[in-house]
Design an enzyme around this catalytic site. Structure first.
Site, PDB file in Angstrom:
ATOM      1  N   SER A 160       0.094   1.854   6.745  1.00 49.27           N
ATOM      2  CA  SER A 160      -1.266   3.287   6.692  1.00 49.27           C
ATOM      3  C   SER A 160      -1.982   2.593   6.895  1.00 49.27           C
ATOM      4  O   SER A 160      -2.751   1.293   7.568  1.00 49.27           O
ATOM      5  CB  SER A 160      -1.463   3.097   4.883  1.00 49.27           C
ATOM      6  OG  SER A 160      -2.253   2.152   4.875  1.00 49.27           O
ATOM      7  N   ASP A 161      -2.640   3.920   8.195  1.00 48.44           N
ATOM      8  CA  ASP A 161      -3.641   3.473   8.500  1.00 48.44           C
ATOM      9  C   ASP A 161      -4.606   3.030   7.781  1.00 48.44           C
ATOM     10  O   ASP A 161      -4.941   4.078   6.810  1.00 48.44           O
ATOM     11  CB  ASP A 161      -4.043   5.090   9.014  1.00 48.44           C
ATOM     12  CG  ASP A 161      -5.314   4.210  10.352  1.00 48.44           C
ATOM     13  OD1 ASP A 161      -6.117   3.321  10.688  1.00 48.44           O
ATOM     14  OD2 ASP A 161      -5.177   5.301  11.562  1.00 48.44           O
ATOM     15  N   TRP A 162      -6.592   2.825   7.811  1.00 50.21           N
ATOM     16  CA  TRP A 162      -7.195   2.494   6.687  1.00 50.21           C
ATOM     17  C   TRP A 162      -7.261   3.456   6.039  1.00 50.21           C
ATOM     18  O   TRP A 162      -7.951   4.565   6.860  1.00 50.21           O
ATOM     19  CB  TRP A 162      -8.081   1.616   7.713  1.00 50.21           C
ATOM     20  CG  TRP A 162      -7.856  -0.147   8.285  1.00 50.21           C
ATOM     21  CD1 TRP A 162      -8.804  -1.023   7.830  1.00 50.21           C
ATOM     22  CD2 TRP A 162      -6.437  -0.539   8.386  1.00 50.21           C
ATOM     23  NE1 TRP A 162      -8.288  -2.262   8.207  1.00 50.21           N
ATOM     24  CE2 TRP A 162      -6.910  -2.209   8.460  1.00 50.21           C
ATOM     25  CE3 TRP A 162      -5.371  -0.042   8.815  1.00 50.21           C
ATOM     26  CZ2 TRP A 162      -5.917  -2.418   9.396  1.00 50.21           C
ATOM     27  CZ3 TRP A 162      -4.252  -1.461   9.474  1.00 50.21           C
ATOM     28  CH2 TRP A 162      -4.208  -2.440   9.389  1.00 50.21           C
TER      29      TRP A 162
END
Ligand SMILES: *[C@@H]1O[C@H](CO)[C@@H](O)[C@H](O)[C@H]1NC(C)=O
Ligand SMILES: *[C@@H]1O[C@H](CO)[C@@H](O)[C@H](O)[C@H]1NC(C)=O
Ligand SMILES: *[C@@H]1O[C@H](CO)[C@@H](O)[C@H](O)[C@H]1NC(C)=O
Ligand SMILES: *[C@@H]1O[C@H](CO)[C@@H](O)[C@H](O)[C@H]1NC(C)=O
Ligand SMILES: *[C@@H]1O[C@H](CO)[C@@H](O)[C@H](O)[C@H]1NC(C)=O
Ligand SMILES: *[C@@H]1O[C@H](CO)[C@@H](O)[C@H](O)[C@H]1NC(C)=O
Ligand SMILES: *[C@@H]1O[C@H](CO)[C@@H](O)[C@H](O)[C@H]1NC(C)=O
Ligand SMILES: *[C@@H]1O[C@H](CO)[C@@H](O)[C@H](O)[C@H]1NC(C)=O
Ligand SMILES: *[C@@H]1O[C@H](CO)[C@@H](O)[C@H](O)[C@H]1NC(C)=O
Ligand SMILES: *[C@@H]1O[C@H](CO)[C@@H](O)[C@H](O)[C@H]1NC(C)=O
Length: 871
Positions: free
Chosen positions: A287-289
């Site tokens: 996942s993106d942060w």
């Protein structure tokens, strides 16, 4: 994309306003929905020779792991919990350190003694896949040398639908084919160097505004939804990712935005359906942060690794609990861990793995390894110099990716001019130093990269002025300058004395977590920054040989001054990285052949036919319709709009003649839709007792760290969320007809045509040409032409060469939404070869085609374009 320390506070303030500002209290109904795709396909490497050895090793090691150990591998330890921007837990019992994931796509973010490579937009402008590979390899070597396991790049989302898009420069140009070749070359380079590449952001992450809650002046409840139809998804946005998967990419990052009102990291159709089933992706999704918005649901939708939260994770012990209570089947956890380990083995991280010797949160040599907790004092920055001789490559890429847009009166190349005058702050050093603005979020001094997480520290930055001065001294040229963009009086005086006036102007863009001059990531306009237009007009009024160089993340409008008779040359120098000045000298003095535009420069911003959403259409979840297939040049061609400089355009220092095109049809076999099923999962019972999932006795916790364990057995039996029942089917699912191999059905990559063209260098200089191949698919709902080949070739003066292109089935197919497969339409297809998207002297028919009678079932009887439209 972790914010910097500085901007965390800014985000907090914005978030407060988000809490008080939003108006909506009922969830509106939206038109677009994403269909469910379950169960999540298992990665086994079966039928994927390039993955099979990695999978055997991964399966063997994961078989030895406990639930807590598998969970550990998939879970971020928490923000600033370790030295990299993202860190997962490890399996100490088996000697496996957690993964270090580090930004960025152009070098090592927060790195010291590491290089600042040219940005994606500049490598794209070279149109040279060997250089793209070499850049990837060099970046991979640097990451590996610092102990990084996953380089968070390369980028093809954003693809660049909106010219103002804040992060377009991180990617490889506004064309899916060009971007896909660049993405695949970078993936091969990075992974051959022994580091897992992470292709991102999946998908349709076309603007910064509203990509996340809490980042915008106007509060929203949910991230923006990029609404994309199925054909456009396949032919435009997913196309480059298919190339990355075919190239064996080990990881893919899902994006912040929603797609059809389903979050990128929770969208089963995209992760289970398109990525893992259709494209046969064998690596893991990260996942993106802070882009994960659910636990069980994201696991079932195919997310494999998450990386942000501190002591507040959807995964870690929450994932352990979900597996124990059956909300997430154990085979899904096995698959997550196996996919991570398979990528690990595929790139050779089991051999000579380097200890992490960089720190993202401090430049000190000694400090806290667990920065957030301020614990674990010791050596944090080994300061290993990983740069090697990469400066030479960086200079070459930056020069070859610089595009000459205008060159009259023999303005270029410069030949020992008597007196040069240099103008504009873009020519000079940032007074605060090359790394003076956190995350490069400013436009002071020369612009050599964008801002945000896609950056690296400069080990040095050669400004245009310093390189020009060195060159001037060597040539006995007098050189003066005015680098104050508002000192117009002084400019006049200096300009009148010079034989050549070199004006440097700029624009800047970056990631949405920080704004610069009112540009919240995305640019608010396409004009120049820092008074650029006035600098040009002031100089041009007083100097009949004014040469303008532009550093910018993408297109800028040039209309105000491009036709000024005293503007003799215009050069687009992209975002060149640390060797900026040297590379621009190489081009201005004709030592290197320049590149070609990886996007269209319009006369007016509105000519692109798209609108970035600066004001939300609703404050619940802004709805952004990404439109159809007509991105960038395709829109201009379809609507017959004259651009200022078309996609693929760029002048050469020599002259070229295209002659002779020969098309040969190969005898490739028929296209067979894939059948069969995705692998069945090995269903095992969860046998581990609740007691075995507690923190080991005497374990010393790092504060705020995410662990896979529980405090007490009473915590173990939490109620799980209930995912869709199909998600639990361990028997796999039907392989999609367009699937079956990495990058999709292997038949898509059969070569159907060979196209030979002959090219002569008719000038007096040795040169390099970017030969471009476009095809027209011929149906009324097809773009007029699509790019389907390019080759940068070097030909000596007076010599000729023959270039062979191959066209695959995929190259001439369109996505059919009914059969969910690629089809070659019956329409007559033409192939065009030349020097830009609009200068295509060679044309030939692909044989076997008939005049279109209208392919689209929805629009019976509509005439195809044939050749008339564009000839
Ligand atoms: C949207 O956010 C606002 C502010 O936080 C809140 O008052 C509202 O209830 C939310 N709407 C929905 C439908 O959740
Ligand atoms: C998005 O919705 C469109 C219809 O509006 C549909 O064609 C497409 O398949 C959907 N894609 C995804 C990934 O949900
Ligand atoms: C999880 O990872 C952390 C950090 O590497 C480590 O301290 C812990 O022992 C690991 N837990 C398991 C179950 O291996
Ligand atoms: C588990 O997830 C919830 C959100 O669903 C979160 O509030 C909680 O902090 C998480 N637990 C841990 C230990 O991270
Ligand atoms: C466009 O934005 C830049 C950067 O913020 C600014 O300097 C410039 O004045 C703007 N142009 C116009 C026409 O407003
Ligand atoms: C071009 O430059 C000359 C000075 O070299 C100046 O006299 C002339 O007015 C300029 N032309 C224009 C159109 O500004
Ligand atoms: C500029 O003006 C000078 C002096 O009149 C002349 O020699 C020179 O050729 C001009 N240059 C261009 C590019 O017109
Ligand atoms: C194209 O050129 C290659 C290499 O010169 C040659 O082998 C091939 O036969 C040519 N094909 C055609 C159709 O002319
Ligand atoms: C364990 O206890 C600590 C301290 O009370 C708490 O912060 C943490 O969230 C607990 N962990 C779990 C998994 O419940
Ligand atoms: C999976 O296949 C097995 C064996 O054919 C069958 O017994 C089982 O019911 C199937 N499971 C599901 C969820 O379809």
């Amino acid at each position: 994309m972790p914010p910097s320390k500085v901007s965390v506070l800014g985000n907090a303030i914005l978030f407060l306003s988000a809490l008080t500002g939003a108006q909506e209290s009922e969830i509106p109904t939206f038109e677009h929905h994403s269909p469910p795709a379950y169960p999540p396909p298992i990665g086994t490497g079966d039928g994927f020779p390039e993955w099979s050895e990695a999978y055997s090793k991964a399966q063997a090691v994961v078989a030895q792991m406990t639930i807590a150990e598998k969970v550990n591998l998939t879970s971020g330890v928490g923000w600033e919990g370790e030295q990299c921007v993202g860190n997962t837990g490890g399996v100490p019992r088996l000697g496996i350190r957690g993964l270090c994931l580090q930004d960025s796509p152009l070098g090592i973010r927060f790195g010291q003694y590491s290089s600042a490579f040219p940005a994606g937009v500049t490598i794209a402008a070279t149109w040279d896949d060997d250089l793209a590979y070499a850049r990837g390899f060099a970046m991979g070597v640097e990451h590996r040398g610092k102990g990084v396991d996953v380089q968070l790049g390369p980028v093809s989302g954003p693809l660049g639908l909106f010219p103002e898009g804040g992060r377009n420069w991180e990617g490889g140009g506004s064309d899916p084919y060009l971007s896909g070749i660049g993405l695949a070359s970078a993936v091969r380079g990075i992974q051959d160097a022994g580091v897992i590449a992470c292709a991102k952001h999946f998908i349709a992450n076309e603007q910064e505004h509203y990509r996340q809650r809490g980042e915008n002046a106007i509060a929203i409840n949910e991230s923006i939804s990029s609404n994309v139809d199925d054909r456009t998804m396949h032919e435009v946005y997913a196309w480059p990712f298919a190339d990355a998967v075919k190239a064996g990419v080990g990881s893919i990052m899902c994006s912040y935005n929603q797609i059809n009102n389903s979050y990128g990291c929770q969208n089963s159709e995209l992760m289970n359906g398109i990525l893992k089933n259709e494209l046969g992706f064998q690596g893991f999704v990260v996942s993106d942060w802070q882009a994960q918005h659910g636990g069980v649901a994201t696991a079932l939708a195919g997310l494999g690794d998450q990386n942000f939260y501190s002591a507040n994770s959807y995964w870690a012990s929450n994932l352990t609990g979900a597996v124990i209570n059956g909300s997430v089947p154990i085979w899904r956890l096995d698959d997550m861990a196996t996919r991570i380990m398979a990528s690990f083995y595929k790139v050779g991280l089991d051999k000579d793995r380097v200890e992490v010797n960089l720190d993202s949160w401090s430049t000190d040599v000694y400090g806290y390894r667990h920065y957030f907790a301020q614990e674990g004092y010791g050596l944090i920055n080994g300061n290993v110099d990983v740069r090697g001789n990469h400066a030479t490559l960086i200079r070459e890429i930056a020069a070859k990716g610089t595009v000459i847009l205008k060159n009259v009166a023999n303005a270029l190349p410069l030949q020992k001019p008597r007196q040069i005058a240099v103008f504009g702050s873009d020519a000079t050093d940032n007074p605060r130093g090359p790394n003076g603005c956190p995350d490069r979020a400013c436009a002071d001094g020369t612009v050599a990269m964008g801002w945000g997480s896609g950056t690296a520290n400069f080990p040095y930055l050669i400004s245009p002025l310093s390189a020009l001065q060195n060159k001037a001294i060597a040539d006995n040229t007098v050189i003066q300058w005015v680098v104050d963009d508002y000192a117009t009086g002084h400019m006049k005086q200096t300009a009148t004395q010079a034989t050549v006036c070199l004006v440097f102007v700029k624009a800047q863009a970056g990631e949405g977590f920080v704004g610069v001059d009112g540009n919240q990531g995305d640019r608010k306009n396409l004009t120049l920054w820092s008074n650029g237009e006035e600098v040009i007009s002031t100089v041009a009024a007083n100097c009949n040989n004014t040469i303008v160089t532009i550093h910018s993340p993408g297109p800028v409008t040039l209309e105000e001054w491009i036709e000024h008779p005293n503007v003799t040359a215009v050069v687009y120098a992209g975002l060149p990285g640390q060797e900026s000045g040297n590379s621009i000298v190489d081009v201005l003095y004709g030592l290197v052949e320049p590149g070609r535009l990886p996007f269209t420069i319009a006369k007016n911003a509105k000519d692109y036919g798209v609108s970035l959403m600066y004001e939300p259409d609703n404050t619940y979840a802004p709805q952004q319709d990404l439109g159809g297939l007509l991105i960038d040049h395709r829109y201009f061609d379809k609507h017959n709009i004259e651009p200022r400089f078309e996609f693929g355009f760029g002048l050469s220092y020599t002259t070229w003649k295209y002659h002779k095109i020969v098309v040969r049809k190969t005898n490739a076999g028929p296209y067979v839709p894939s059948s069969g099923r995705t692998p069945a999962a090995k269903t095992t019972k969860v046998t581990e007792s609740a007691e075995s999932l507690l923190f080991p006795a005497g374990f010393t916790k790092v504060r705020f760290y995410n662990y896979p364990w529980f405090n007490s057995t009473s915590d173990v039996k939490r109620d799980g969320e209930n995912g869709p029942s199909d998600a639990y089917d361990p028997n796999g699912t039907a392989t999609r007809p367009a699937g079956g191999a990495p990058g999709g059905n292997p038949g898509l990559y059969d070569i159907l045509y060979e196209v030979n063209v002959t090219l002569s260098n008719t000038g007096k200089r040795n040169g390099e040409e970017v030969v471009q191949l476009y095809i027209s698919q011929g149906e009324s709902d097809d773009p007029v032409r699509v790019l389907r080949g390019f080759r940068r070739v070097s030909v000596n003066a007076g010599k000729s060469t023959t270039i062979t292109f191959t066209l695959t089935r995929r190259d001439i197919s369109r996505w059919d939404t009914t059969t969910q497969n690629w089809v070659v339409s019956p329409a007559e297809k033409m192939v065009f070869v030349g020097r830009s998207s609009r200068d295509l002297p060679l044309v030939a028919k692909l044989n076997g085609g008939k005049k279109s009678i209208g392919y689209s079932k929805n629009k019976p009887g509509r005439q195809g374009h044939g050749m008339k439209t564009f000839m």
